[in-house]
Each structure stands twice: as structure tokens, then as C-alpha cells.
Scaffold this motif. Structure first.
Motif, PDB file in Angstrom:
ATOM      1  N   THR A  28      -9.503 -17.940 -28.563  1.00  0.00           N
ATOM      2  CA  THR A  28      -9.641 -19.488 -28.287  1.00  0.00           C
ATOM      3  C   THR A  28      -8.091 -19.432 -27.974  1.00  0.00           C
ATOM      4  O   THR A  28      -7.791 -19.407 -27.079  1.00  0.00           O
ATOM      5  CB  THR A  28     -10.534 -20.378 -28.884  1.00  0.00           C
ATOM      6  OG1 THR A  28     -11.147 -19.895 -28.815  1.00  0.00           O
ATOM      7  CG2 THR A  28     -10.238 -21.716 -27.867  1.00  0.00           C
TER       8      THR A  28
ATOM      9  N   VAL B 171     -20.824 -23.648 -29.070  1.00  0.00           N
ATOM     10  CA  VAL B 171     -20.957 -22.680 -28.056  1.00  0.00           C
ATOM     11  C   VAL B 171     -22.060 -23.554 -27.206  1.00  0.00           C
ATOM     12  O   VAL B 171     -22.180 -23.381 -26.224  1.00  0.00           O
ATOM     13  CB  VAL B 171     -20.499 -21.687 -28.273  1.00  0.00           C
ATOM     14  CG1 VAL B 171     -20.913 -20.347 -27.423  1.00  0.00           C
ATOM     15  CG2 VAL B 171     -19.319 -21.063 -29.566  1.00  0.00           C
TER      16      VAL B 171
ATOM     17  N   ARG C 278     -23.090 -16.564 -33.802  1.00  0.00           N
ATOM     18  CA  ARG C 278     -22.805 -16.075 -35.239  1.00  0.00           C
ATOM     19  C   ARG C 278     -23.942 -16.925 -36.570  1.00  0.00           C
ATOM     20  O   ARG C 278     -23.639 -18.515 -36.501  1.00  0.00           O
ATOM     21  CB  ARG C 278     -21.312 -16.337 -36.094  1.00  0.00           C
ATOM     22  CG  ARG C 278     -20.747 -15.863 -36.913  1.00  0.00           C
ATOM     23  CD  ARG C 278     -19.358 -15.834 -36.635  1.00  0.00           C
ATOM     24  NE  ARG C 278     -18.607 -16.783 -36.595  1.00  0.00           N
ATOM     25  CZ  ARG C 278     -18.653 -18.325 -37.560  1.00  0.00           C
ATOM     26  NH1 ARG C 278     -18.630 -17.925 -38.995  1.00  0.00           N
ATOM     27  NH2 ARG C 278     -17.620 -19.525 -37.116  1.00  0.00           N
TER      28      ARG C 278
ATOM     29  N   GLN D  42     -23.018 -19.855 -39.061  1.00  0.00           N
ATOM     30  CA  GLN D  42     -21.425 -20.152 -39.188  1.00  0.00           C
ATOM     31  C   GLN D  42     -21.632 -20.904 -40.164  1.00  0.00           C
ATOM     32  O   GLN D  42     -22.053 -21.708 -41.006  1.00  0.00           O
ATOM     33  CB  GLN D  42     -21.360 -21.442 -38.291  1.00  0.00           C
ATOM     34  CG  GLN D  42     -21.201 -20.692 -36.862  1.00  0.00           C
ATOM     35  CD  GLN D  42     -20.753 -21.589 -36.136  1.00  0.00           C
ATOM     36  OE1 GLN D  42     -19.445 -22.320 -35.978  1.00  0.00           O
ATOM     37  NE2 GLN D  42     -21.537 -22.539 -35.137  1.00  0.00           N
TER      38      GLN D  42
ATOM     39  N   PRO E 108     -20.096 -15.247 -28.550  1.00  0.00           N
ATOM     40  CA  PRO E 108     -18.584 -15.537 -28.109  1.00  0.00           C
ATOM     41  C   PRO E 108     -17.849 -15.300 -28.915  1.00  0.00           C
ATOM     42  O   PRO E 108     -16.416 -15.167 -28.893  1.00  0.00           O
ATOM     43  CB  PRO E 108     -18.813 -16.732 -28.209  1.00  0.00           C
ATOM     44  CG  PRO E 108     -20.226 -16.789 -29.343  1.00  0.00           C
ATOM     45  CD  PRO E 108     -21.534 -16.169 -28.623  1.00  0.00           C
ATOM     46  N   GLY E 109     -18.233 -14.597 -29.925  1.00  0.00           N
ATOM     47  CA  GLY E 109     -16.695 -13.687 -31.158  1.00  0.00           C
ATOM     48  C   GLY E 109     -16.764 -14.974 -32.055  1.00  0.00           C
ATOM     49  O   GLY E 109     -17.164 -16.216 -31.961  1.00  0.00           O
TER      50      GLY E 109
HETATM   51  C1  NCD Z   1     -16.733 -19.814 -31.207  1.00  0.00           C
HETATM   52  C2  NCD Z   1     -16.069 -21.120 -31.938  1.00  0.00           C
HETATM   53  O1  NCD Z   1     -15.130 -21.263 -32.787  1.00  0.00           O
HETATM   54  O2  NCD Z   1     -16.757 -22.245 -32.164  1.00  0.00           O
HETATM   55  N1  NCD Z   1     -15.821 -18.279 -31.701  1.00  0.00           N
HETATM   56  C3  NCD Z   1     -15.100 -18.770 -30.673  1.00  0.00           C
HETATM   57  O3  NCD Z   1     -14.583 -19.574 -30.255  1.00  0.00           O
HETATM   58  N2  NCD Z   1     -15.110 -17.512 -29.477  1.00  0.00           N
HETATM   59  C4  NCD Z   1     -17.983 -19.550 -32.291  1.00  0.00           C
HETATM   60  C5  NCD Z   1     -18.050 -19.580 -33.732  1.00  0.00           C
HETATM   61  O4  NCD Z   1     -16.872 -19.433 -34.479  1.00  0.00           O
HETATM   62  O5  NCD Z   1     -19.092 -18.360 -34.640  1.00  0.00           O
END
Ligand code: NCD
Length: 315
Positions: free
Chosen positions: A67, A179, A233, A235, A273-274
Motif C-alpha cells: 500500500t 479488506v 490472511r 491477522q 490482498p497480501g
Molecule cells: C492488508 C491490510 O493491511 O489491510 N494488506 C494490504 O493492504 N494489502 C491485509 C493484511 O494485512 O492482511
């Protein structure tokens, strides 16, 4: 969410996709696609200098790879100056309030602030405090991650033609996922047919926050007829305690591997989203397979953020 719209109904900040309609979302996606086309034809040098003379400041209070980098690339490629605010070395660590930090940076000429914070509502709070600058939410707690919702919608539209009419499954740690919330807002506004949220009981959210979605604990059943699958993911940093007793059992029930993917509709697309936990929620063969949109998502993230910044700053 009224703080993000001006009196004429135009976007002034981007805090959440909740409440935005298909027209507003499509306008950003179309603009992103046009910028992408310009870059495809003429290289990054062919992009219009829409942000020349503007300053974009990254204020990231949580870690980020995709991001932050993509906001920076987006801003620079459109000609803006970018400041990456170094939080650890700043007066925030001396007790300065975020509002004072923002006022200080705005007084120096900041035009846009990209904010990521672990607490829900921080970007909105700063947007209310900003004088003229635009605030973009780059992820707050488990509340919203609007540019991720937009780039996911664009990636689906590219591959499947439309988001409208699609059956979507969002699987994993939905409870803690900003997300998931922004995806639901985007896909819902664009007319998705059905959105199924899937995960173990402990990781499913309260249904009230997810209008129109259904909750599922059986991933195999939820995949029937799915055309879009968003994998999330685990979290752990947002979990109060260990909510998953056994990671191997989690993978057995909720991991997406090629066998399970075959239960979905033919040609279904897979998003993540990674950062990915390979081998836990997603198998390598799926993450790197023909149905994966993971790298398209990343590439589209830059163009979506260009479109958002151009929209907010070209008042
Ligand atoms: C996510 C986030 O930080 O919300 N990553 C992202 O921005 N692509 C998702 C995550 O951390 O699992």
C-alpha cells in the motif's frame, strides 16, 4: 460517512466506500483504467502530470509493503512530491497529538495525507481536522481499506468483465479484516449477486456490519458456484488471544488448494490482498496459478491510487 463528500457531493477525502454508489466507484475505476492505458502505450513518462506542484505525505502507523509503495509510486508518477513521514523518529513519540502533527505538516504545504493506523476512525478524525488537505484512508483497524476494495473490483472487472451478477466468497479472518469490509462495500455497490463470508465461527463477524452477506463455516459448500474467491490472511496482530487452536486444522478446512478450487465455478478468479501466508490460507499452486489475480491486484493498486489522488486533488 459525510466527511468525505463536499456540499456538492464530490469526494473530498476517501475514508470508506460505504455509501458510495456504483457511479462514484465506476468513475474511479474508469479513470484508473485510462491512466493504465496511457502508461501502457507511452511508458510512465506518458502519464499526465496531474499532481505537479502537489505534496503527498505518507503517514503510516502500521507496517505496509504494497500500500505504501503503491501510493508513493502513484503520486510520483503523476508529478507530486512525496514525503514519507518517519513516525519512529518524529514528535509523535514525544507525545504530540496526531491532530497537531497533521496541522504542522499541512502548514508546511501538505496537500494530501495517506493514513494507516491500527485504530478504527483515525483517518476520519484527521479528515475532520484537516483545513484544506485531503485525507486518504490506507487502512484503519478492521474498519476500512477503500483503495483495496477499489483495486479488487478493478481486477475482477478486468478478468470477468463485470462485478455485477457475480457470486463472491470471502474466506478467512473476516472478523479482523478491513479488506473484507471494503470489498463488501465495493462489490455490493457494483451489484454482486451474492457475497458469502466464510471462516471458523471465531473469525466470522457479526452479520450487522455486513448488509446482504451470508455467513458460512463450510468452505467446500460455500465454494459451490463461486466466481470470485477472496482469501484473507490470519491477522494474528489483531486477535486478542489465539483464536485458532491449530493452524494445520485451519489449513485443512479453510486453505485454498487446487482440489478445493475445482469446486468453484469454471474460470473463477482468486484474489488475496497480501501479505500471503503461503501454505496456510493459500497453496503455492493457487497463488501462482492461472486463476490467481494477485499480481494484477498489485499492479492495479498503483493506477487506482493515481485515480484517487487525481480525483481528490484536482478540485
Ligand atoms: C492488508 C491490510 O493491511 O489491510 N494488506 C494490504 O493492504 N494489502 C491485509 C493484511 O494485512 O492482511
Amino acid at each position: 460517512m459525510t466527511v468525505q463528500l463536499d456540499a456538492a457531493g464530490r469526494l473530498r477525502h476517501l475514508i470508506s466506500l460505504r455509501g458510495l454508489d456504483a457511479g462514484q466507484i465506476t468513475a474511479v475505476l474508469d479513470r484508473a483504467a485510462r491512466l493504465r492505458e496511457e502508461q501502457r502505450r507511452g511508458g510512465a513518462a506518458a502519464l499526465p502530470p496531474l499532481l505537479a506542484g502537489r505534496t503527498v505525505t505518507n503517514l503510516f502507523f502500521e507496517p505496509s509493503t504494497r500500500t505504501r509503495t503503491s501510493f508513493e509510486l502513484a503520486a510520483r508518477r503523476l508529478g507530486a512530491l512525496v514525503v514519507n513521514f518517519d513516525i519512529a523518529a518524529s514528535s509523535t513519540s514525544k507525545g504530540e497529538t496526531l491532530e497537531d502533527t497533521l496541522a504542522t505538516l499541512e502548514a508546511m504545504g501538505g496537500d494530501a495525507f495517506i493514513v494507516r493506523h491500527k485504530e478504527n476512525g483515525t483517518p476520519e478524525r484527521l479528515a475532520r481536522h484537516a483545513r484544506a488537505a485531503a485525507v486518504v484512508n490506507a487502512g484503519d483497524g478492521n474498519h476500512a481499506h477503500p483503495t483495496q476494495g477499489l483495486l479488487d473490483a478493478l481486477s475482477i472487472r478486468d478478468r470477468l468483465g463485470t462485478v455485477a451478477g457475480r457470486t463472491v466468497v470471502i474466506c478467512g479472518d473476516v472478523r479482523h479484516s478491513r479488506v473484507a469490509r471494503s470489498d463488501v462495500d465495493a462489490f455490493g455497490a457494483l451489484g454482486a449477486r451474492e457475497i458469502r463470508l466464510c471462516g471458523p465461527q471465531a473469525l466470522l463477524p457479526d452479520a450487522d456490519g455486513f448488509p446482504g452477506c451470508t455467513l458460512h463455516e463450510d468452505f467446500d459448500a460455500a465454494l459451490e458456484g463461486a466466481e470470485v474467491i477472496v482469501m484473507l490472511r490470519l491477522q494474528k496482530e489483531r486477535m486478542a488471544s489465539a483464536m485458532i487452536a491449530d493452524e494445520r486444522e485451519y489449513t485443512a478446512r479453510y486453505g485454498l488448494d487446487p482440489v478445493r478450487l475445482a469446486r468453484a465455478a469454471a474460470g473463477a478468479v482468486v484474489l488475496h490482498p497480501g501479505p500471503m501466508n503461503r501454505g496456510i490460507e493459500i497453496a503455492d499452486a493457487v497463488a501462482d496459478g492461472a486463476q490467481s489475480l494477485v499480481l494484477e491486484q498489485v499492479a492495479n493498486g498503483v493506477f487506482v491510487r493515481m485515480a484517487v489522488l487525481a480525483t481528490l486533488l484536482d478540485r
